[in-house]
Structure formats: structure tokens, C-alpha cells
Motif scaffolding. Sequence first.
Motif, PDB file in Angstrom:
ATOM      1  N   MET A   1       0.846  -1.198   0.000  1.00 49.21           N
ATOM      2  CA  MET A   1       0.000   0.000   0.000  1.00 49.21           C
ATOM      3  C   MET A   1       0.884   1.251   0.000  1.00 49.21           C
ATOM      4  O   MET A   1       1.823   1.350   0.781  1.00 49.21           O
ATOM      5  CB  MET A   1      -0.901  -0.009   1.246  1.00 49.21           C
ATOM      6  N   MET A   2       0.597   2.194  -0.873  1.00 52.72           N
ATOM      7  CA  MET A   2       1.429   3.383  -0.999  1.00 52.72           C
ATOM      8  C   MET A   2       1.375   4.240   0.264  1.00 52.72           C
ATOM      9  O   MET A   2       0.321   4.418   0.864  1.00 52.72           O
ATOM     10  CB  MET A   2       1.000   4.231  -2.193  1.00 52.72           C
ATOM     11  N   THR A   3       2.524   4.794   0.628  1.00 51.26           N
ATOM     12  CA  THR A   3       2.611   5.676   1.794  1.00 51.26           C
ATOM     13  C   THR A   3       1.599   6.811   1.693  1.00 51.26           C
ATOM     14  O   THR A   3       0.905   7.137   2.669  1.00 51.26           O
ATOM     15  CB  THR A   3       4.027   6.265   1.903  1.00 51.26           C
ATOM     16  N   ILE A   4       1.503   7.409   0.520  1.00 51.33           N
ATOM     17  CA  ILE A   4       0.639   8.572   0.350  1.00 51.33           C
ATOM     18  C   ILE A   4      -0.838   8.188   0.537  1.00 51.33           C
ATOM     19  O   ILE A   4      -1.651   8.976   1.031  1.00 51.33           O
ATOM     20  CB  ILE A   4       0.906   9.222  -1.035  1.00 51.33           C
ATOM     21  N   TYR A   5      -1.182   6.957   0.189  1.00 52.45           N
ATOM     22  CA  TYR A   5      -2.539   6.451   0.410  1.00 52.45           C
ATOM     23  C   TYR A   5      -2.790   6.249   1.903  1.00 52.45           C
ATOM     24  O   TYR A   5      -3.865   6.584   2.418  1.00 52.45           O
ATOM     25  CB  TYR A   5      -2.724   5.130  -0.350  1.00 52.45           C
ATOM     26  N   LYS A   6      -1.792   5.708   2.593  1.00 52.11           N
ATOM     27  CA  LYS A   6      -1.921   5.492   4.041  1.00 52.11           C
ATOM     28  C   LYS A   6      -2.089   6.815   4.785  1.00 52.11           C
ATOM     29  O   LYS A   6      -2.812   6.892   5.782  1.00 52.11           O
ATOM     30  CB  LYS A   6      -0.689   4.741   4.580  1.00 52.11           C
ATOM     31  N   LEU A 196       5.282  16.627   3.486  1.00 52.71           N
ATOM     32  CA  LEU A 196       4.777  15.300   3.136  1.00 52.71           C
ATOM     33  C   LEU A 196       5.553  14.203   3.874  1.00 52.71           C
ATOM     34  O   LEU A 196       4.968  13.210   4.325  1.00 52.71           O
ATOM     35  CB  LEU A 196       4.878  15.076   1.619  1.00 52.71           C
ATOM     36  N   CYS A 197       6.857  14.404   3.992  1.00 56.41           N
ATOM     37  CA  CYS A 197       7.686  13.454   4.749  1.00 56.41           C
ATOM     38  C   CYS A 197       7.268  13.414   6.220  1.00 56.41           C
ATOM     39  O   CYS A 197       7.268  12.349   6.851  1.00 56.41           O
ATOM     40  CB  CYS A 197       9.163  13.822   4.641  1.00 56.41           C
ATOM     41  N   THR A 198       6.916  14.581   6.761  1.00 52.25           N
ATOM     42  CA  THR A 198       6.438  14.637   8.140  1.00 52.25           C
ATOM     43  C   THR A 198       5.183  13.788   8.280  1.00 52.25           C
ATOM     44  O   THR A 198       5.046  13.002   9.230  1.00 52.25           O
ATOM     45  CB  THR A 198       6.140  16.091   8.558  1.00 52.25           C
ATOM     46  N   ALA A 199       4.280  13.927   7.330  1.00 53.05           N
ATOM     47  CA  ALA A 199       3.058  13.123   7.343  1.00 53.05           C
ATOM     48  C   ALA A 199       3.371  11.633   7.198  1.00 53.05           C
ATOM     49  O   ALA A 199       2.735  10.787   7.838  1.00 53.05           O
ATOM     50  CB  ALA A 199       2.119  13.584   6.228  1.00 53.05           C
ATOM     51  N   ALA A 200       4.373  11.309   6.385  1.00 57.47           N
ATOM     52  CA  ALA A 200       4.746   9.907   6.175  1.00 57.47           C
ATOM     53  C   ALA A 200       5.244   9.247   7.455  1.00 57.47           C
ATOM     54  O   ALA A 200       5.105   8.032   7.636  1.00 57.47           O
ATOM     55  CB  ALA A 200       5.814   9.806   5.084  1.00 57.47           C
ATOM     56  N   LEU A 201       5.820  10.040   8.343  1.00 56.72           N
ATOM     57  CA  LEU A 201       6.337   9.502   9.609  1.00 56.72           C
ATOM     58  C   LEU A 201       5.224   9.163  10.598  1.00 56.72           C
ATOM     59  O   LEU A 201       5.477   8.573  11.642  1.00 56.72           O
ATOM     60  CB  LEU A 201       7.308  10.497  10.250  1.00 56.72           C
ATOM     61  N   THR A 202       3.993   9.557  10.274  1.00 57.67           N
ATOM     62  CA  THR A 202       2.876   9.312  11.196  1.00 57.67           C
ATOM     63  C   THR A 202       2.144   8.006  10.901  1.00 57.67           C
ATOM     64  O   THR A 202       1.267   7.606  11.656  1.00 57.67           O
ATOM     65  CB  THR A 202       1.847  10.462  11.138  1.00 57.67           C
ATOM     66  N   PRO A 207       9.888   3.299   8.675  1.00 56.80           N
ATOM     67  CA  PRO A 207       9.988   4.689   8.223  1.00 56.80           C
ATOM     68  C   PRO A 207      10.838   4.904   6.973  1.00 56.80           C
ATOM     69  O   PRO A 207      10.433   5.666   6.086  1.00 56.80           O
ATOM     70  CB  PRO A 207      10.599   5.418   9.430  1.00 56.80           C
ATOM     71  N   VAL A 208      11.998   4.275   6.879  1.00 58.22           N
ATOM     72  CA  VAL A 208      12.868   4.470   5.709  1.00 58.22           C
ATOM     73  C   VAL A 208      12.157   3.990   4.440  1.00 58.22           C
ATOM     74  O   VAL A 208      12.171   4.660   3.406  1.00 58.22           O
ATOM     75  CB  VAL A 208      14.232   3.771   5.895  1.00 58.22           C
ATOM     76  N   ALA A 209      11.506   2.845   4.537  1.00 58.89           N
ATOM     77  CA  ALA A 209      10.780   2.301   3.385  1.00 58.89           C
ATOM     78  C   ALA A 209       9.603   3.201   3.013  1.00 58.89           C
ATOM     79  O   ALA A 209       9.357   3.461   1.825  1.00 58.89           O
ATOM     80  CB  ALA A 209      10.290   0.883   3.688  1.00 58.89           C
ATOM     81  N   ASN A 210       8.870   3.670   4.015  1.00 58.50           N
ATOM     82  CA  ASN A 210       7.742   4.570   3.763  1.00 58.50           C
ATOM     83  C   ASN A 210       8.199   5.855   3.074  1.00 58.50           C
ATOM     84  O   ASN A 210       7.561   6.336   2.132  1.00 58.50           O
ATOM     85  CB  ASN A 210       7.035   4.932   5.069  1.00 58.50           C
ATOM     86  N   LEU A 211       9.304   6.411   3.556  1.00 56.85           N
ATOM     87  CA  LEU A 211       9.829   7.656   2.978  1.00 56.85           C
ATOM     88  C   LEU A 211      10.302   7.444   1.550  1.00 56.85           C
ATOM     89  O   LEU A 211      10.030   8.264   0.665  1.00 56.85           O
ATOM     90  CB  LEU A 211      10.973   8.197   3.846  1.00 56.85           C
ATOM     91  N   ALA A 212      10.992   6.340   1.300  1.00 52.49           N
ATOM     92  CA  ALA A 212      11.473   6.044  -0.059  1.00 52.49           C
ATOM     93  C   ALA A 212      10.293   5.914  -1.021  1.00 52.49           C
ATOM     94  O   ALA A 212      10.336   6.406  -2.156  1.00 52.49           O
ATOM     95  CB  ALA A 212      12.313   4.771  -0.058  1.00 52.49           C
ATOM     96  N   GLU A 213       9.227   5.280  -0.561  1.00 52.68           N
ATOM     97  CA  GLU A 213       8.035   5.123  -1.391  1.00 52.68           C
ATOM     98  C   GLU A 213       7.377   6.477  -1.681  1.00 52.68           C
ATOM     99  O   GLU A 213       6.953   6.760  -2.797  1.00 52.68           O
ATOM    100  CB  GLU A 213       7.053   4.194  -0.682  1.00 52.68           C
ATOM    101  N   LEU A 214       7.329   7.333  -0.670  1.00 54.16           N
ATOM    102  CA  LEU A 214       6.780   8.684  -0.853  1.00 54.16           C
ATOM    103  C   LEU A 214       7.614   9.473  -1.867  1.00 54.16           C
ATOM    104  O   LEU A 214       7.076  10.143  -2.752  1.00 54.16           O
ATOM    105  CB  LEU A 214       6.748   9.423   0.479  1.00 54.16           C
ATOM    106  N   LEU A 215       8.934   9.399  -1.755  1.00 52.27           N
ATOM    107  CA  LEU A 215       9.820  10.103  -2.678  1.00 52.27           C
ATOM    108  C   LEU A 215       9.618   9.617  -4.112  1.00 52.27           C
ATOM    109  O   LEU A 215       9.632  10.410  -5.061  1.00 52.27           O
ATOM    110  CB  LEU A 215      11.285   9.919  -2.263  1.00 52.27           C
TER     111      LEU A 215
END
Length: 249
Positions: A1-6, A196-202, A207-215
Motif C-alpha cells: 500500500m502506498m505511503t501517500i494512500y496510508k 509530506l515526509c512529516t506526514a509519512a512519519l505518522t 519509516p525508511v521504506a515509507n519515505l522512499a516510497e513517498l519520494l
Amino acid sequence: MMTIYKIRQQQPLIHCITNYVVANFTANGLLAIGASPVMADEVSEVEQMTSIASGLLINIGTLNQSKVPAMLAAGKAANKQGVPAVLDPVGVGATSYRQEVIQQLLQQVKFTLIRCNEGELATIAGVEWRAKGVDSGQGNIDTIAVAQEVAKKYDTIVVVTGAVDIVTDGTIVKKVAGGHERMTLVTGSGCLLSALCTAALTVEGEPVANLAELLQTYKQIAEDAERNTAYIGSFQIEILNGLEKYSKG
């Protein structure tokens, strides 16, 4: 599931102490992915605001002497409440004042993430670099090695954005290619990414995988915007459209 969707599913409240040049674009970008932005920088309310937020962004783009105590107070409140805190050291290499403020922040606040460009990374690491205002400037560093060093020193994750983005916690390293250089012609595209990265940390997950997916998603949005527009004004709007589109899955 994409970080941005989560992020859209979670609808986090993101407290941004940011700069006046990018506040509107940052707020609209967060709204586009279903997050709730709040831009509060009055020192007498930032602790309370941070305590009810899901994440805190501190961006030094337009520094002044009333903002710095607010940044420190908010950062300490985030640490106390267990709220992830992100630092965007905009143009830190440009002036000694910015460098002093960043040192204060790094000494007094534990950041979950530092989101920067190569020039800002070099300044934080104390490596020689020719800064050019708030732009990256010019220099030659082993970006991955320096990013790992900074991540270990401050016990944080470091995201360095450029033609190829790098995400590292000091051990794990992920590279994210793609995007389009026209993104650099939109004021606040990097500052919005920090939010957006701040939101991804929530959201849940590593976290590293979530951030890479967001990028990766952000770079895809840039490619889509380039393909769908002729001029830069429309390109900026397409960034917001892309954020909404991808966050809806």
C-alpha cells in the motif's frame, strides 16, 4: 500500500513552522493528500499546538528572532509528547545566522528526520561547499557517506533530494531516481516535500521504506506534471492534482 494512500487514511494533523514564501503551497499540498495542516509560529501557543499534532515540521526558510524560540519550544514539546519532528534546514549554508540556529536546533531537539539538499547536508556535516542562497549551490561530496555520517551523529533519518534522492538511517540506504528538473522552478516544492515526509512519519510501517516510497511517488508526480503541461504555472497546479490522485490509490 502506498505511503501517500496510508496518509489519506490516517488524516494526520501536521504542525508546520515554515516560511512565508511556501506556507500556502505547503498547506494545499497537505490538504491534497488528506492531511490537516496548521501553520502556527507564535511562541505562546506552539507547545500546545504541537502536543495535539501528529507531526511537526520546522523549516528555517524565512528566519527571524521571534520564530527561533517558537521552533525550539515546539521541538522540545514534540520530543516530550513523542511527536515525530522534521527539520528542513533551508539555505543553511547561506549565512552564519542560519548555521547558528541550526546548531541550536540540533543540540536542543531530537529530530526524527532531516530533509535537505546536498548543499545543506554539506553545511550540517561541516564539509566545504559553495552555497548559493537557498539553492543547493556547488560542491563535490560523497553524498551517501556524508548522509550516513549525519544520520548516525544525530540519531536521525536523513533524506537528501536531488536528481537521485537518498534516504538513510545511517545503516540502510535507499536511492530513488526519476522526477523532472522543472520541479526546481516551483517555489516550495522541496518545502512541501518536507511536510509530506512529516506526514509519512505518522503512518504505520518501516519509516525508511515509507519515505522512499513517498519520494518515488513525488518523482512520478513531477514526471506526470511535465508530460501534461506546457508552462510552469500549470505545472505547479499539476503537483497538487497528482498528490490528490495518488493518495486516492
